[in-house]
Scaffold this motif. Structure first.
Motif, PDB file in Angstrom:
ATOM      1  N   GLN A 188       0.824  -1.204   0.000  1.00 50.92           N
ATOM      2  CA  GLN A 188       0.000   0.000   0.000  1.00 50.92           C
ATOM      3  C   GLN A 188       0.861   1.259   0.000  1.00 50.92           C
ATOM      4  O   GLN A 188       0.580   2.213  -0.726  1.00 50.92           O
TER       5      GLN A 188
ATOM      6  N   GLN B 256       2.204   1.829  -3.404  1.00 51.35           N
ATOM      7  CA  GLN B 256       1.213   2.449  -4.279  1.00 51.35           C
ATOM      8  C   GLN B 256       1.086   3.940  -4.004  1.00 51.35           C
ATOM      9  O   GLN B 256       1.018   4.744  -4.932  1.00 51.35           O
TER      10      GLN B 256
ATOM     11  N   THR C 228      -2.123   3.306 -14.567  1.00 51.07           N
ATOM     12  CA  THR C 228      -2.353   1.884 -14.820  1.00 51.07           C
ATOM     13  C   THR C 228      -1.037   1.125 -14.870  1.00 51.07           C
ATOM     14  O   THR C 228      -0.899   0.093 -14.213  1.00 51.07           O
TER      15      THR C 228
ATOM     16  N   TYR D 269      -0.491   1.312 -10.188  1.00 51.80           N
ATOM     17  CA  TYR D 269      -1.256   0.143  -9.771  1.00 51.80           C
ATOM     18  C   TYR D 269      -0.830  -1.140 -10.471  1.00 51.80           C
ATOM     19  O   TYR D 269      -1.323  -2.218 -10.144  1.00 51.80           O
ATOM     20  N   ARG D 270       0.055  -0.996 -11.461  1.00 51.60           N
ATOM     21  CA  ARG D 270       0.606  -2.151 -12.183  1.00 51.60           C
ATOM     22  C   ARG D 270      -0.491  -3.084 -12.676  1.00 51.60           C
ATOM     23  O   ARG D 270      -0.498  -4.276 -12.403  1.00 51.60           O
ATOM     24  N   THR D 271      -1.397  -2.480 -13.391  1.00 51.14           N
ATOM     25  CA  THR D 271      -2.510  -3.212 -13.962  1.00 51.14           C
ATOM     26  C   THR D 271      -2.586  -2.905 -15.453  1.00 51.14           C
ATOM     27  O   THR D 271      -1.944  -1.965 -15.929  1.00 51.14           O
TER      28      THR D 271
ATOM     29  N   LYS E 278     -11.686   0.707 -18.340  1.00 49.04           N
ATOM     30  CA  LYS E 278     -11.007   1.535 -17.340  1.00 49.04           C
ATOM     31  C   LYS E 278     -10.767   2.949 -17.871  1.00 49.04           C
ATOM     32  O   LYS E 278     -10.901   3.924 -17.143  1.00 49.04           O
TER      33      LYS E 278
ATOM     34  N   ARG F 133      -7.783   4.353  -7.453  1.00 43.49           N
ATOM     35  CA  ARG F 133      -7.478   2.988  -7.018  1.00 43.49           C
ATOM     36  C   ARG F 133      -8.714   2.109  -7.127  1.00 43.49           C
ATOM     37  O   ARG F 133      -8.644   0.967  -7.572  1.00 43.49           O
TER      38      ARG F 133
ATOM     39  N   VAL G   3      -7.966  -0.730  -9.990  1.00 42.01           N
ATOM     40  CA  VAL G   3      -7.605  -2.009  -9.380  1.00 42.01           C
ATOM     41  C   VAL G   3      -8.897  -2.752  -9.058  1.00 42.01           C
ATOM     42  O   VAL G   3      -9.544  -2.440  -8.057  1.00 42.01           O
TER      43      VAL G   3
ATOM     44  N   ALA H 142     -10.365  -3.709  -5.400  1.00 42.66           N
ATOM     45  CA  ALA H 142      -9.520  -3.072  -4.372  1.00 42.66           C
ATOM     46  C   ALA H 142     -10.348  -2.643  -3.172  1.00 42.66           C
ATOM     47  O   ALA H 142      -9.938  -2.834  -2.028  1.00 42.66           O
TER      48      ALA H 142
END
Length: 145
Positions: A6, A9, A57, A61-63, A69, A119, A123, A126
């Motif tokens: 966390q 992030q 992204t 948040y590595r998405t 989105k 977030r 995510v 989340a």
């Protein structure tokens, strides 16, 4: 998600926010001489928001970015825009702050709101995961009484 993840992030969000704020402010200053300050602010905001989406992204948040989105992401910025716009208006009209500086000051106030909302959208799950972790933590604390 662990506290360390966390914090990571939050740190990455702050870094992206700094880059995005610099991008926004640079665009705003370029547009400011050519159009009314609020129009320059709005256009710079939209352009910086597109960059913010991709930076958040991929980096924060590595998405994976998706069209869904991408189209939902502006919803996270509606609150940001409202807070910043009200702040910008108040700072310029009531506080007499220079129109070249006021957007930067207003942007700082909106940061926590933008983090939480972005977030939640970027995510998946989340918010649910955070609520479950809080409930587990409370259950552990109350059972040790």
């Amino acid at each position: 998600m662990s506290r360390r993840e966390q914090l990571g992030q939050v740190f990455r969000f702050a870094l992206v926010g700094a880059v995005n704020t610099g991008t926004f402010f640079g665009i705003y200053l370029l547009l400011h001489p050519w159009m009314p300050y609020f129009a320059a602010y709005s256009l710079a905001f939209v352009l910086a928001m597109v960059g913010s989406f991709f930076m958040n992204t991929y980096f924060t948040y590595r998405t994976r970015p998706t069209w869904k989105k991408f189209f939902l992401f502006p919803l996270t910025n509606v609150t940001n825009y409202v807070i910043q716009s009200a702040g910008l208006y108040a700072l310029v009209t009531w506080a007499g702050l220079d129109t070249r500086i006021a957007p930067l000051v207003a942007a700082v106030v909106a940061i926590p709101f933008t983090f939480l909302l972005s977030r939640r959208i970027l995510v998946p799950g989340a918010a649910r995961k955070a609520a479950e972790e809080r409930a587990q933590g409370q259950a552990r604390t109350s059972s040790t009484v």
